[in-house]
Design an enzyme around this catalytic site. Structure first.
Site, PDB file in Angstrom:
ATOM      1  N   ARG A 103      34.156  26.344  25.175  1.00 23.99           N
ATOM      2  CA  ARG A 103      35.247  27.069  24.174  1.00 23.99           C
ATOM      3  C   ARG A 103      35.426  26.748  23.121  1.00 23.99           C
ATOM      4  NH1 ARG A 103      37.498  30.634  29.199  1.00 23.99           N
ATOM      5  NH2 ARG A 103      35.382  31.048  30.197  1.00 23.99           N
ATOM      6  N   ASP A 147      48.380  41.654  28.179  1.00 31.59           N
ATOM      7  CA  ASP A 147      47.645  40.604  28.080  1.00 31.59           C
ATOM      8  C   ASP A 147      48.569  39.696  27.263  1.00 31.59           C
ATOM      9  OD1 ASP A 147      44.764  40.184  29.489  1.00 31.59           O
ATOM     10  OD2 ASP A 147      45.781  38.562  28.312  1.00 31.59           O
TER      11      ASP A 147
HETATM   12  C1  LIG Z   1      40.271  37.772  34.960  1.00 35.60           C
HETATM   13  S1  LIG Z   1      41.602  38.661  34.164  1.00 35.60           S
HETATM   14  C2  LIG Z   1      41.990  39.842  34.899  1.00 35.60           C
HETATM   15  C3  LIG Z   1      41.573  41.416  34.747  1.00 35.60           C
HETATM   16  C4  LIG Z   1      42.200  42.116  35.556  1.00 35.60           C
HETATM   17  N1  LIG Z   1      43.352  42.664  35.596  1.00 35.60           N
HETATM   18  C5  LIG Z   1      41.375  42.109  36.621  1.00 35.60           C
HETATM   19  O1  LIG Z   1      41.871  42.020  37.796  1.00 35.60           O
HETATM   20  O2  LIG Z   1      39.754  42.663  36.437  1.00 35.60           O
HETATM   21  C6  LIG Z   1      42.809  37.620  33.894  1.00 35.60           C
HETATM   22  C7  LIG Z   1      43.644  38.357  32.718  1.00 35.60           C
HETATM   23  O3  LIG Z   1      44.438  37.672  32.478  1.00 35.60           O
HETATM   24  C8  LIG Z   1      44.895  37.624  31.103  1.00 35.60           C
HETATM   25  N2  LIG Z   1      45.952  35.605  30.973  1.00 35.60           N
HETATM   26  C9  LIG Z   1      46.203  34.711  31.111  1.00 35.60           C
HETATM   27  N3  LIG Z   1      47.400  33.994  31.241  1.00 35.60           N
HETATM   28  C10 LIG Z   1      48.342  35.407  30.844  1.00 35.60           C
HETATM   29  C11 LIG Z   1      49.882  35.076  30.720  1.00 35.60           C
HETATM   30  N4  LIG Z   1      50.443  34.335  31.206  1.00 35.60           N
HETATM   31  N5  LIG Z   1      50.048  36.196  30.276  1.00 35.60           N
HETATM   32  C12 LIG Z   1      49.806  37.309  30.739  1.00 35.60           C
HETATM   33  N6  LIG Z   1      48.260  37.192  30.621  1.00 35.60           N
HETATM   34  C13 LIG Z   1      47.566  36.886  31.044  1.00 35.60           C
HETATM   35  C14 LIG Z   1      43.928  36.894  30.168  1.00 35.60           C
HETATM   36  O4  LIG Z   1      44.069  36.771  29.028  1.00 35.60           O
HETATM   37  C15 LIG Z   1      42.609  37.444  31.306  1.00 35.60           C
HETATM   38  O5  LIG Z   1      42.579  39.017  29.832  1.00 35.60           O
END
Ligand SMILES: C[S@@+](CC[C@H](N)C(=O)[O-])C[C@H]1O[C@@H](n2cnc3c(N)ncnc32)[C@H](O)[C@@H]1O
Length: 279
Positions: free
Chosen positions: A33, A141
């Site tokens: 990445r 996010d």
């Molecule tokens: C796997 S996705 C989940 C999306 C959705 N909630 C679902 O369950 O389908 C995880 C998301 O968490 C976000 N994320 C990771 N670390 C984070 C943080 N410290 N604060 C806010 N968002 C975060 C990532 O950018 C990503 O978009």
């Protein structure tokens, strides 16, 4: 190649800035990445990228967090939580909040928007009377690029094929070229904002419903615990929390207890007290 030292630095940076705990098994993924990012930024090597990160270049840090987060999501993910929302949680809250006619929902790691838009569609489809209420759906996010996509609400055929019933596609999307854009009235129901769950939070809440799904899995135990405690503080005492399906048996002490609805992944605050709507 990332040296051991540089990988350790990236691991520590990700932990500190996003709460994300990287296992050593993720080294190849991280490297590939970051390699793409080096290309996008027109840099000459991974080492140059790491050098800029060591100099605390915030623009580079933001892009790095962007590429290192996993944004996998889909409409109505896992189905059961949305059934619980429709059959139990929303009817219950509608009964309790009728007098105030407002509901506040937070999708706390919303990625490209499928989760908050699924909630908005569910409300439109099954609770049309709620459209006269003040309904707020905040979707946040850490990653600016996923939020930008979410705001546009434009999805590929593959993305709309994942989880979205065909009837909803016809009803709530319009075709633009080979892609599909969610209708403006649904888009307007959701406000997207950047928020780092382990950083400073702006004043938000109190929320009746929080979706915090498939993000805690990336955090270590102490971070999970801290984030859950903070989430509890921005929820109404009788609010509901949805976690991801792999997050329901967190081995930590939290202020939440599971709702006795199988596979709903839904929790309430322990000793929920009577609603304090309007506080
Ligand atoms: C796997 S996705 C989940 C999306 C959705 N909630 C679902 O369950 O389908 C995880 C998301 O968490 C976000 N994320 C990771 N670390 C984070 C943080 N410290 N604060 C806010 N968002 C975060 C990532 O950018 C990503 O978009």
């Amino acid at each position: 190649m990332l040296s051991d030292k540089d990988f350790a630095f990236i691991k520590q940076l990700l932990q500190q800035e996003a709460g994300i705990s990287l296992g050593s098994d993720k080294r190849y993924l991280v490297e590939s990445r970051l390699r793409k990012l080096v290309e996008e930024l027109g840099l000459d090597s991974l080492q140059t990228l790491v050098g800029l990160l060591r100099q605390k270049r915030t623009d580079i840090l933001s892009r790095t967090l962007d590429v290192l987060t996993t944004n996998e999501t889909l409409f109505f993910r896992d189905r059961k939580p949305f059934e619980a929302l429709r059959q139990y949680v929303l009817p219950e809250l509608i009964r309790k909040r009728r007098q105030y006619a407002r509901l506040s929902i937070w999708s706390a790691a919303a990625s490209t928007g499928q989760e908050p838009y699924s909630i908005a569609i569910l409300i439109k489809e099954h609770f049309p009377s709620l459209l006269k209420w003040r309904i707020s759906i905040l979707a946040t996010d850490i990653s600016p690029s996923v939020l930008e996509k979410a705001r546009q609400g434009i999805y590929s055929q593959l993305e709309v094929n994942r989880g979205l019933p065909a009837a909803y596609l016809v009803k709530y999307f319009r075709k633009i070229g080979k892609q599909w854009q969610i209708r403006e009235d649904v888009r307007r129901m959701v406000e997207f904002r950047e928020l780092n769950l382990v950083g400073n939070w702006p004043p938000i809440g109190p929320f009746d419903i929080v979706f915090l799904r498939n993000v805690l899995i990336y955090f270590d135990l102490a971070t999970k615990q801290r984030v859950l405690a903070r989430v509890a503080r921005v929820m109404r005492p009788d609010g509901y929390l949805f976690l991801g399906s792999a997050e329901t048996t967190l081995q930590i002490s939290t202020p939440f207890e599971p709702l006795p609805v199988p596979r709903s992944c839904c929790f309430r605050l322990k000793q929920a007290s009577p609603a304090t709507v309007g506080r």
